[in-house]
Design a protein around this motif. Sequence first.
Motif, mmCIF file in Angstrom:
data_model
loop_
_atom_site.group_PDB
_atom_site.id
_atom_site.type_symbol
_atom_site.label_atom_id
_atom_site.label_comp_id
_atom_site.label_asym_id
_atom_site.label_seq_id
_atom_site.Cartn_x
_atom_site.Cartn_y
_atom_site.Cartn_z
ATOM 1 N N GLU A 6 0.842 -1.098 -0.085
ATOM 2 C CA GLU A 6 0.053 -0.112 0.075
ATOM 3 C C GLU A 6 0.864 1.380 0.058
ATOM 4 O OE1 GLU A 6 -1.973 -2.915 3.057
ATOM 5 O OE2 GLU A 6 0.221 -2.462 2.517
ATOM 6 N N SER A 21 -3.039 3.600 -2.711
ATOM 7 C CA SER A 21 -2.868 2.743 -3.963
ATOM 8 C C SER A 21 -2.323 1.249 -3.488
ATOM 9 C CB SER A 21 -2.110 3.199 -4.950
ATOM 10 O OG SER A 21 -2.733 4.153 -5.615
ATOM 11 N N CYS A 22 -2.799 0.179 -4.100
ATOM 12 C CA CYS A 22 -2.122 -0.810 -3.344
ATOM 13 C C CYS A 22 -1.669 -1.669 -4.636
ATOM 14 C CB CYS A 22 -3.248 -1.819 -3.010
ATOM 15 S SG CYS A 22 -3.109 -3.466 -2.530
ATOM 16 N N ALA A 23 -0.554 -1.980 -4.850
ATOM 17 C CA ALA A 23 0.122 -2.691 -5.924
ATOM 18 C C ALA A 23 0.353 -4.321 -5.629
ATOM 19 C CB ALA A 23 1.753 -2.178 -6.203
ATOM 20 N N SER A 25 1.451 -8.049 -6.494
ATOM 21 C CA SER A 25 2.177 -9.103 -7.492
ATOM 22 C C SER A 25 2.168 -10.341 -6.955
ATOM 23 C CB SER A 25 3.810 -8.429 -7.173
ATOM 24 O OG SER A 25 4.202 -8.452 -5.826
ATOM 25 N N GLU A 76 -2.514 -2.787 -14.473
ATOM 26 C CA GLU A 76 -1.266 -2.497 -13.809
ATOM 27 C C GLU A 76 -1.215 -3.318 -12.422
ATOM 28 O OE1 GLU A 76 1.176 -0.254 -14.348
ATOM 29 O OE2 GLU A 76 0.148 0.135 -16.511
ATOM 30 N N ASN A 77 -2.435 -4.091 -12.339
ATOM 31 C CA ASN A 77 -2.816 -4.870 -11.008
ATOM 32 C C ASN A 77 -2.492 -3.957 -9.683
ATOM 33 O OD1 ASN A 77 -2.865 -7.287 -12.032
ATOM 34 N ND2 ASN A 77 -0.640 -7.772 -12.354
ATOM 35 N N THR A 78 -3.337 -2.698 -9.833
ATOM 36 C CA THR A 78 -3.464 -2.127 -8.826
ATOM 37 C C THR A 78 -4.994 -1.828 -8.472
ATOM 38 O OG1 THR A 78 -3.469 -0.160 -10.289
ATOM 39 C CG2 THR A 78 -1.442 -0.892 -9.428
ATOM 40 N N THR A 80 -7.269 1.010 -6.187
ATOM 41 C CA THR A 80 -7.145 2.666 -5.633
ATOM 42 C C THR A 80 -8.358 2.741 -4.796
ATOM 43 O OG1 THR A 80 -5.630 3.258 -7.420
ATOM 44 C CG2 THR A 80 -6.748 4.784 -6.137
#
Length: 123
Positions: A6, A21-23, A25, A76-78, A80
């Motif tokens: 985050e 935002s949260c990325a 993976s 983007e694999n995010t 928000t």
Amino acid sequence: QVQLVESGGGLVQPGGSLRLSCAASGSIFRLIAMGWSRQAPGQERETVATIFTSGGGINYAESVKGRFTISRDNAENTVTLQMNSLEPEDTAVYYCSATGYLSQLPSSRVDYWGKGTPVTVSS
């Protein structure tokens, strides 16, 4: 395994806005939902918003409806969380989550969590 990171927390005045935002993976057999929860000091964790991968359905906690907006960028694999009209009661650590299955087995359902990002709403 899925890793969630985050970002975007901080200090904001009442009435202000923040964008979390949260990325994500890693990989999972089937992802079914991503979301945001929060935990204020001395209180239980509360689910704030959830977005479902199938159909794009969205749920919000009553306390944030009309003020918060969750969205997901598949490319983007995010995930928000746009937070507007923030109130002191929104002060908490905000956590990103992902829910899915590791296989076709129903028993393989898992939840992943990020480490959280703090949000403080104060004048």
